[in-house]
Motif scaffolding. Structure first.
Motif: not given
Length: 417
Positions: A118-136
């Motif tokens: 069983h593998l469960n990996l969750n990352h909850d990230i406070d993203e900046p207010d402005t979406y940055d397409p480069e972050r992907d």
């Protein structure tokens, strides 16, 4: 008289079971209880790093060191690992993308060598207010070690990119034991990667896709489209496909489920893609052309497109629970399709099986009341009908129109919220 320590009399197997309900940090602290407990935590079959908050470079480094220390202790002892659960809240997205993800990949490469189930990996990230397409671009690539971990029974992932399945050995790749697959914000470099991954899950029972996937283009990969359209998941009992970027998941592959949740704007059973040169025909009219019979389906949740509801109900002979929602998207009168007129034929499940019906986000359209009225008039064993208005000022108006409606079920209760 000295009192006996009863918990110390329990066998290791039971103590391991108790420690499995604790976080790994809590399990490690039990080593101070007595000599017997000093190394007991090392052989616990599950590692749970949950409720972790990373809010500084110091906390990030400290957490990384603690995980490496635990893994080194276990690895040295040679114990197998049933489960690895990682749940992290990042206050700053730079901590996640630049400082933490490289370590996460290394941890995965370590744990999958121990017959991981069983593998469960969750990352909850406070993203900046402005979406940055480069972050992907900073999403960590899913390690090939996961793709060749043939012992996995459940895989739950968030925030990863999946590339290069074509270059993984066909002999090693696949999940012959995988029963549960949850994807949330998983980026596939090409749709073929996703198709290959699903085709490698022959015993899958539970599928959840949220904010994930990429579309296929007939001009790029007709072979992958053909594979996808012929996909079979014979053991599937539950599926949820919501808020995805996938535009044409084949319903045939979901036909064995007992519980189904669909974002209908993202599904298409027709053998077409989202190419711009598709037919000028309204895509809503070529959606669900080939709906299979859902012989086992008892719970159905539909989001967005109501024009498909009755057509779908005719293919669900055992349906007991129905939930409809428009979500936050505004639906025009013409988008309701056939639901703007009372259906001529009553689906078998409505007249003989349906027990509960919930309809959300009903607003100012008169045609929106046709479907709940139709169900009330024809559902002979309906127990509850719950209607939620998207506009509070419409609540009394909706209740006034639905309450006098003839009910086929004498015991049905109507609730308007």
């Amino acid at each position: 008289m000295r009192r006996r320590n009863r918990i110390n009399q329990l066998p290791d197997k039971i103590l391991h079971r108790i420690l499995s309900f604790l976080t790994t940090k809590e399990a490690v602290t039990t080593s101070i209880l007595s000599k017997r407990w000093i190394h007991l935590w090392i052989s616990v079959p599950n590692l749970n790093f949950t409720n972790i908050t990373i809010d500084s470079i110091k906390s990030n480094n400290k957490f990384n060191e603690s995980v490496y220390s635990v893994l080194a202790s276990r690895d040295g002892a040679g114990y197998d690992l049933d489960g690895f659960h990682l749940d992290i809240q990042y206050v700053n997205h730079h901590f996640a993308y630049r400082r933490s993800f490289p370590h996460v990949v290394k941890w995965i490469n370590i744990v999958v060598r121990r017959n991981l189930k069983h593998l469960n990996l969750n990352h909850d990230i406070d993203e900046p207010d402005t979406y940055d397409p480069e972050r992907d671009a900073y999403l960590p690539q899913l390690p090939k070690s996961i793709l060749t971990c043939r012992t996995l029974v459940s895989l739950k992932l968030s925030r990863f990119s999946v590339e290069g399945l074509l270059y993984v050995s066909k002999v090693e790749f696949g999940f012959p034991c995988l029963k549960t697959l949850y994807f949330d914000t998983i980026y596939f470099g090409c749709g073929r990667n996703f198709v290959l991954l699903l085709c490698g899950c022959p015993v899958l029972e539970d599928l959840q896709l949220l904010n994930s996937c990429q579309t296929l283009s007939s001009r790029q990969d007709s072979e992958a489209i053909q594979m996808f359209q012929s996909l079979t998941l014979p053991n599937l009992t539950r599926a949820e496909i919501m808020e995805t970027l996938w535009s044409h998941f084949p319903l045939k592959a979901l036909s064995t489920v007992k519980s189904l949740s669909l974002d209908t704007l993202k599904l298409n059973t027709h053998d077409q893609t989202d190419d711009e040169d598709d037919d000028e025909e309204n895509p809503r009219q070529r959606t669900y052309i080939d709906i299979p019979i859902f012989h086992n389906l008892t719970h159905l949740k539909f989001k967005n497109s109501w024009g498909l509801v009755v057509q779908m109900l005719h293919h669900c002979p055992k349906l007991q629970s129905l939930e409809l929602s428009k979500g936050s998207r505004h639906v025009r009168e013409d988008e309701l399709g056939n639901s703007a007129e009372e259906p001529e034929l009553v689906p078998e499940c409505v007249s003989s099986c349906l027990k509960t019906c919930t309809i959300r986000d009903i607003g100012g359209l008169q045609s929106e009341l046709i479907l709940p009225t139709f169900i009330l008039k024809n559902a002979r064993i309906l127990q509850t009908m719950k209607v939620w208005s998207g506009w509070m000022q419409k609540k009394s108006e909706i209740e006034e129109k639905l309450s006098p409606c003839p009910k086929a079920s004498a015991t049905c209760q109507l609730f308007v919220y």
